[in-house]
Design an enzyme around this catalytic site. Structure first.
Site, PDB file in Angstrom:
ATOM      1  N   HIS A  32      -4.600  -2.533  -6.062  1.00 23.91           N
ATOM      2  CA  HIS A  32      -4.078  -1.214  -6.373  1.00 23.91           C
ATOM      3  C   HIS A  32      -5.267  -0.316  -6.629  1.00 23.91           C
ATOM      4  O   HIS A  32      -6.234  -0.739  -7.238  1.00 23.91           O
ATOM      5  CB  HIS A  32      -3.294  -1.246  -7.679  1.00 23.91           C
ATOM      6  CG  HIS A  32      -1.992  -1.933  -7.567  1.00 23.91           C
ATOM      7  ND1 HIS A  32      -1.068  -1.619  -6.620  1.00 23.91           N
ATOM      8  CD2 HIS A  32      -1.457  -2.910  -8.312  1.00 23.91           C
ATOM      9  CE1 HIS A  32      -0.008  -2.377  -6.791  1.00 23.91           C
ATOM     10  NE2 HIS A  32      -0.227  -3.181  -7.798  1.00 23.91           N
ATOM     11  N   ASP A  71       0.817  -1.225   0.000  1.00 23.17           N
ATOM     12  CA  ASP A  71       0.000   0.000   0.000  1.00 23.17           C
ATOM     13  C   ASP A  71       0.847   1.270   0.000  1.00 23.17           C
ATOM     14  O   ASP A  71       0.439   2.293   0.537  1.00 23.17           O
ATOM     15  CB  ASP A  71      -0.960   0.034   1.207  1.00 23.17           C
ATOM     16  CG  ASP A  71      -1.809  -1.211   1.277  1.00 23.17           C
ATOM     17  OD1 ASP A  71      -2.296  -1.628   0.222  1.00 23.17           O
ATOM     18  OD2 ASP A  71      -1.982  -1.763   2.373  1.00 23.17           O
TER      19      ASP A  71
HETATM   20  P1  GDP Z   1      -0.377   0.108  -3.759  1.00 25.36           P
HETATM   21  O1  GDP Z   1      -1.017  -1.171  -3.408  1.00 25.36           O
HETATM   22  O2  GDP Z   1       1.069   0.165  -3.363  1.00 25.36           O
HETATM   23  O3  GDP Z   1      -0.592   0.522  -5.171  1.00 25.36           O
HETATM   24  O4  GDP Z   1      -1.056   1.198  -2.880  1.00 25.36           O
HETATM   25  P2  GDP Z   1      -2.574   1.668  -2.798  1.00 25.36           P
HETATM   26  O5  GDP Z   1      -3.396   1.216  -3.929  1.00 25.36           O
HETATM   27  O6  GDP Z   1      -3.049   1.384  -1.431  1.00 25.36           O
HETATM   28  O7  GDP Z   1      -2.336   3.207  -3.000  1.00 25.36           O
HETATM   29  C1  GDP Z   1      -2.389   4.042  -1.990  1.00 25.36           C
HETATM   30  C2  GDP Z   1      -3.460   5.072  -2.169  1.00 25.36           C
HETATM   31  O8  GDP Z   1      -2.795   6.306  -2.214  1.00 25.36           O
HETATM   32  C3  GDP Z   1      -4.307   5.043  -3.407  1.00 25.36           C
HETATM   33  O9  GDP Z   1      -5.608   5.432  -3.042  1.00 25.36           O
HETATM   34  C4  GDP Z   1      -3.674   6.066  -4.337  1.00 25.36           C
HETATM   35  O10 GDP Z   1      -4.598   6.706  -5.203  1.00 25.36           O
HETATM   36  C5  GDP Z   1      -3.175   7.060  -3.354  1.00 25.36           C
HETATM   37  N1  GDP Z   1      -1.965   7.758  -3.716  1.00 25.36           N
HETATM   38  C6  GDP Z   1      -0.873   7.337  -4.416  1.00 25.36           C
HETATM   39  N2  GDP Z   1       0.060   8.289  -4.438  1.00 25.36           N
HETATM   40  C7  GDP Z   1      -0.442   9.340  -3.739  1.00 25.36           C
HETATM   41  C8  GDP Z   1       0.068  10.624  -3.378  1.00 25.36           C
HETATM   42  O11 GDP Z   1       1.189  10.999  -3.674  1.00 25.36           O
HETATM   43  N3  GDP Z   1      -0.757  11.418  -2.620  1.00 25.36           N
HETATM   44  C9  GDP Z   1      -1.990  11.038  -2.225  1.00 25.36           C
HETATM   45  N4  GDP Z   1      -2.719  11.861  -1.485  1.00 25.36           N
HETATM   46  N5  GDP Z   1      -2.498   9.827  -2.541  1.00 25.36           N
HETATM   47  C10 GDP Z   1      -1.726   9.005  -3.285  1.00 25.36           C
END
Ligand code: GDP
Length: 430
Positions: free
Chosen positions: A40, A12
């Site tokens: 994701h 995440d």
């Molecule tokens: P993954 O499994 O590593 O891809 O992580 P997630 O899907 O849980 O992504 C984390 C969340 O953070 C998602 O809702 C993304 O849209 C959001 N996200 C990613 N990068 C950023 C950022 O730089 N700022 C903010 N506010 N949200 C982000």
């Protein structure tokens, strides 16, 4: 050339967004491990999507989305995912599924549920997607490979052999109904028909693409600390989360992996059980959870609230080292703009001694965080695209963390959109 996007921590970290962004210049986006147990979240012009099996680049028309042999393939989930994105107006994606991929069987999901029920309070916090039973069977050599779906003779021999073993456990350990062999064969025939249009020799496909000078992006699921060997065993996932495993899980030469982009979030979050040294609780955690990510830190697959903590330099340095990091993408930094002071975990105190090296699980469970408070920047940094335009305290936060982990932060993500990215030079770049 191959680039890998992987996580430094518990997952995440925002890998989906970084993959989606890099996919713009890639030809193949490949999942090489894990299953539909994590997700994701992608935000783009078509809307907001939670992907569990398809790689993040699926929204581009120029890319091929590849499911490598290392993945735990849940065929109905993949099928429904393809349908859900095309239903929302995304052009039909090009998809290739490895003929060597193994299949998550309906009974893997049941075994996962039954085992968590049996363990009760001592459970692993599994997402109950069947991943651990799946990988157990793969290595016990009683798994089903996609290629086997097309061989009825093989299936008629194998199904009774596998069921004989499974049914003993179902009856005597779990006291649940036995698997019906005929029903299982029918299910596998349905799976065969669903997957047939996508099956190919993925290793050959990717090796040929590399010869033609194409760019392949490997998309990792979860992060270093969930790796079965190098993570917080036994509170880990069942397949390797390391970039190196991309070579195996996609069938490509390891030396072709030229860039390893390790994603680190500007604070920590974790799901499931296990030691989490920089964890915070109560109102402090609630506020960060509510403000975190894009709409709060809740599981993309399960919706469960994530455990929250401050940035952990010890875990992240270790996480980057095991990945073989060439670049760090430092994400979700914008979220921290509300804090007067930002605590960062710079060491672990274990049995009265402070260390900055990540210990084995038995020691990790005793570790207490050594925190250092850094001044906050108290403003919204979204929309900034030049590193120099960031507030001084924000740059100090990035540079302090870079120094602690010792790997180059070359990308800073300050919002969920593809365009919310700041590139920077780092003295740590090789
Ligand atoms: P993954 O499994 O590593 O891809 O992580 P997630 O899907 O849980 O992504 C984390 C969340 O953070 C998602 O809702 C993304 O849209 C959001 N996200 C990613 N990068 C950023 C950022 O730089 N700022 C903010 N506010 N949200 C982000």
């Amino acid at each position: 050339m191959i680039k890998a996007v992987v996580g430094a921590n518990w997952g995440d970290e925002g890998k989906g967004k970084i993959t989606d962004m890099l996919a713009e210049k890639a030809d193949y986006i490949v999942r090489f491990q894990g299953g539909a147990n994590a997700g994701h979240t992608i935000v783009n012009n078509y809307g907001k999507f939670a992907l569990h099996t398809l790689p993040s680049g699926v929204f581009y028309s120029h890319t091929t989305s590849v499911i490598g042999n290392g993945v735990a393939l849940n065929i109905p989930i993949l099928f429904n995912e393809i349908k859900s994105i095309t239903d929302q107006g995304v052009p039909t994606p090009k998809i290739a599924v490895s003929n060597r991929c193994q299949i998550v069987m309906p009974y893997h999901i049941l075994f996962d549920q039954y085992e968590e029920e049996r363990l009760g309070k001592a459970s692993f916090g599994s997402t109950k997607s069947g991943i651990a039973p799946f990988y157990s069977d793969k290595y016990a050599k009683i798994g089903f490979q996609v290629s086997e779906l097309f061989d009825d003779e093989l299936l008629s021999e194998k199904i009774p052999r596998v069921c004989a073993q499974k049914n003993v456990l179902l009856e005597h350990l779990y006291h649940k109904p036995a698997i019906d062999e005929k029903e299982l064969l029918n299910t596998l025939h349905e799976y065969r028909d669903m997957i047939a249009p996508y099956v190919c020799d993925v290793s050959l496909l990717l090796n040929n693409a590399l010869k033609e000078g194409k760019t392949v992006l490997l998309e990792g699921q979860l992060g270093t600390l969930k790796d079965p060997d190098h993570g917080i065993y036994p509170m880990v996932t069942s397949s390797s989360t390391l970039a190196a495993y991309g070579a195996i899980g996609a069938g490509v030469p390891p030396y072709e992996i030229k860039q390893i982009i390790t994603v680190c979030k500007a604070y920590s979050s974790a799901v499931g059980a296990g030691a989490f040294v920089s964890e915070i609780f109560g109102d402090e955690a609630d506020e960060l959870r509510r403000r975190g990510g894009d709409g709060g830190e809740y599981g993309a697959t399960t919706g469960r609230p994530r455990r929250m903590g401050w940035f952990d330099c010890v875990a992240s340095k270790y996480g980057c080292r095991l990945q073989g990091t060439t670049d760090v993408a430092f994400t979700v930094l914008d979220v921290l703009g509300y804090l007067d002071e930002i605590p960062v975990c710079v060491g672990y105190e274990v049995d009265g001694e402070v260390t900055t090296e990540f210990p084995v699980t038995s020691k990790l469970e005793k570790a207490k965080p050594v925190l250092k408070n850094l001044p906050g920047w108290k403003c919204d940094i979204r929309g900034i695209s030049n590193y120099d335009d960031l507030p001084e305290n924000c740059k100090n936060y990035i540079e302090f963390i870079e120094e602690q982990i010792g790997y180059p932060i070359t990308m800073v993500s300050n919002g969920p959109k593809r365009s919310d990215i700041i590139y920077r030079e780092s003295k740590y770049s090789k």
